[in-house]
Design an enzyme around this catalytic site. Structure first.
Site, short mmCIF file in Angstrom:
data_model
loop_
_atom_site.label_atom_id
_atom_site.label_comp_id
_atom_site.label_asym_id
_atom_site.label_seq_id
_atom_site.Cartn_x
_atom_site.Cartn_y
_atom_site.Cartn_z
N CYS A 58 0.76 -1.26 0.11
CA CYS A 58 -0.20 -0.18 0.06
C CYS A 58 0.78 1.17 0.12
CB CYS A 58 -0.81 -0.04 1.18
SG CYS A 58 -1.92 1.30 1.29
N ASN A 135 -9.50 3.75 3.93
CA ASN A 135 -8.85 5.14 3.77
C ASN A 135 -8.55 5.40 2.30
OD1 ASN A 135 -6.91 3.59 3.91
ND2 ASN A 135 -5.70 4.86 5.62
N GLU A 139 -7.50 11.92 -5.16
CA GLU A 139 -7.76 13.39 -5.03
C GLU A 139 -7.28 14.16 -6.02
OE1 GLU A 139 -8.21 14.02 -0.24
OE2 GLU A 139 -6.72 15.20 -1.48
N HIS A 153 -4.21 6.89 -3.02
CA HIS A 153 -3.74 6.06 -2.12
C HIS A 153 -4.25 4.69 -2.26
CE1 HIS A 153 -4.11 5.14 2.56
NE2 HIS A 153 -3.01 4.43 1.83
N HIS A 244 4.22 2.20 1.67
CA HIS A 244 4.48 2.45 3.20
C HIS A 244 3.93 1.15 4.08
CE1 HIS A 244 0.49 4.79 2.33
NE2 HIS A 244 0.17 3.55 2.87
N ASN A 245 3.80 0.03 3.54
CA ASN A 245 3.56 -1.20 3.96
C ASN A 245 4.52 -2.18 3.38
OD1 ASN A 245 1.42 -0.14 5.67
ND2 ASN A 245 -0.08 -1.23 4.59
N HIS A 300 3.24 8.14 7.21
CA HIS A 300 2.39 7.83 5.83
C HIS A 300 1.25 8.66 5.76
CE1 HIS A 300 -0.63 5.54 8.15
NE2 HIS A 300 -1.07 5.24 7.07
N GLY A 303 -2.94 9.82 10.37
CA GLY A 303 -3.32 8.81 11.44
C GLY A 303 -4.46 8.97 12.22
#
Length: 374
Positions: A58, A135, A139, A153, A244-245, A300, A303
């Site tokens: 992700c 999430n 955009e 994302h 970021h994962n 990332h 939160g």
């Protein structure tokens, strides 16, 4: 601010016998499954599937255009661009009805040797180029000079979840069989280096990382096609992408170790990254400062400050709609369920950025003009 679940999980992580040096906690930290989101965990000679998480690979991508936002008419934005994106990209749990061309899938992988990917491959060809839920978002944004940006994302969809769940079960069975001191209720079962299970997970994780990139790249391609049809002479700069994962071999404090980033972004010195805010707030293109204490990482995103259930129960739908309408943002908050991803459910991105000023420097400040949520 850190929730009780995250604090307990931090305590659990500190008890693991193979943790290397220290834990690095990012300012967007909040509770996850087994390990808090916003954590960087370094280990010696083991990989932990749940420390990577179910959405392997992700990440974020962003593209700058040569279009001034003020020149885009509202009818073009709403009816041609936003409607066109929704038509081209399946959202939430939706997939493509037909398999996408294999040229959009990861290359240079031996999937015949992969248990999960091989089984899920046909399904994955219908998932590539789809947003997913939670999430994840698309955009349209503008920078401080008024230029239009596209930001996405998203991750590896159901493929990553299947890989994580399968190898977490394998790790749990192995840990119980060999009387590991790591209790299964911590959800931190591990796979030791130089075992077949380690190598199998590592290969399938790498595939999912590449699939996450392919997924974002195809969505970006389709969005660019929509915008090109709506706005003549539009040009697009090269895509910025960062995950970021994931887990990776890295060298820190003079030793090679396995870095698990779960909801954390690499921020090596000079590395360009993306830190989004919540729906309706600022996002940032950043440059890493290579801070060794964070294992050269940063947050990332903003939160969560409240769970999805808490957000639906406590936030006011009319107020959240008004916040976005007042800013002139095209959005899709319509029902109580949509409050799961309201901006009030997240930490203040400006505070988060201030707390990591020693990890990254801001290159570009972005504000949303239109939002599509999964």
């Amino acid at each position: 601010m850190c929730d009780a679940t995250a604090w307990q999980q931090i305590s659990n992580l500190c008890s693991l016998p193979f943790v290397f040096h220290h834990l690095a906690l990012m300012p967007d930290l909040h509770g996850g499954k087994g390990m808090p989101i916003g954590t960087v965990l370094a280990t010696r000679n083991v990989v932990i599937p749940n420390a990577v998480g179910v959405d392997i690979g992700c990440g974020m991508c962003a593209v700058k255009t040569n279009i001034q936002v003020e020149t885009i008419e509202q009818d073009v934005l709403r009816k041609k661009i936003m409607r066109g994106i929704r038509h081209q990209i399946p959202l939430g749990m939706e997939h493509h009805k037909v398999a996408q061309d294999e040229k959009y899938m990861p290359e240079n992988h031996d999937i015949d040797g992969m248990t999960v990917v091989k089984r899920q491959y046909i399904s994955a060809t219908k998932q590539v180029g789809t947003l997913g839920g939670g999430n994840h978002f698309i955009e349209l944004q503008k920078d401080d000079e008024g230029w239009l940006w596209i930001m996405i994302h998203s991750g590896s969809r159901n493929l990553g979840k299947q890989v994580c769940d399968y190898y977490n079960r394998v790790a749990t069975i192995l840990n119980e069989r060999y009387f590991s001191s790591v209790k299964s209720d911590l959800n931190m079962s591990f796979l030791p280096l130089r075992t077949k299970e380690f190598n199998d997970y590592w290969n399938e994780m790498q595939y999912c990382i590449d699939f996450g990139l392919c997924n974002r790249r195809l969505m970006m391609h389709r969005i660019q096609e929509v915008i090109s049809e709506a706005i003549p002479h539009v040009e697009f700069e090269p895509m910025i992408n960062i995950a970021h994962n994931y887990a990776s071999w890295e060298s820190h404090f003079g030793e090679n170790c396995i870095i698990h980033r779960k909801g954390a972004t690499s921020a090596r010195n000079g590395e360009v990254g993306i830190i989004p805010g919540s729906q309706g707030t600022s996002s940032y293109i950043v440059e890493g400062l290579g801070n060794p204490l964070s294992f050269m990482s940063c947050s990332h995103g903003a939160g969560r400050i409240m769970s999805r259930t808490e957000a639906v129960k406590t936030l006011n739908l009319a107020e959240e709609i008004h916040k976005l309408d007042e800013k002139g943002i095209v959005h899709a908050i319509r029902s109580l369920e949509d409050l799961e991803e309201a901006s009030a459910a997240y930490k203040d991105i400006e505070l988060v950025m201030a707390q990591e000023s020693d990890l990254v420097k801001i290159k570009t400040h972005l504000l949303p003009i239109a939002v599509i949520k999964g």
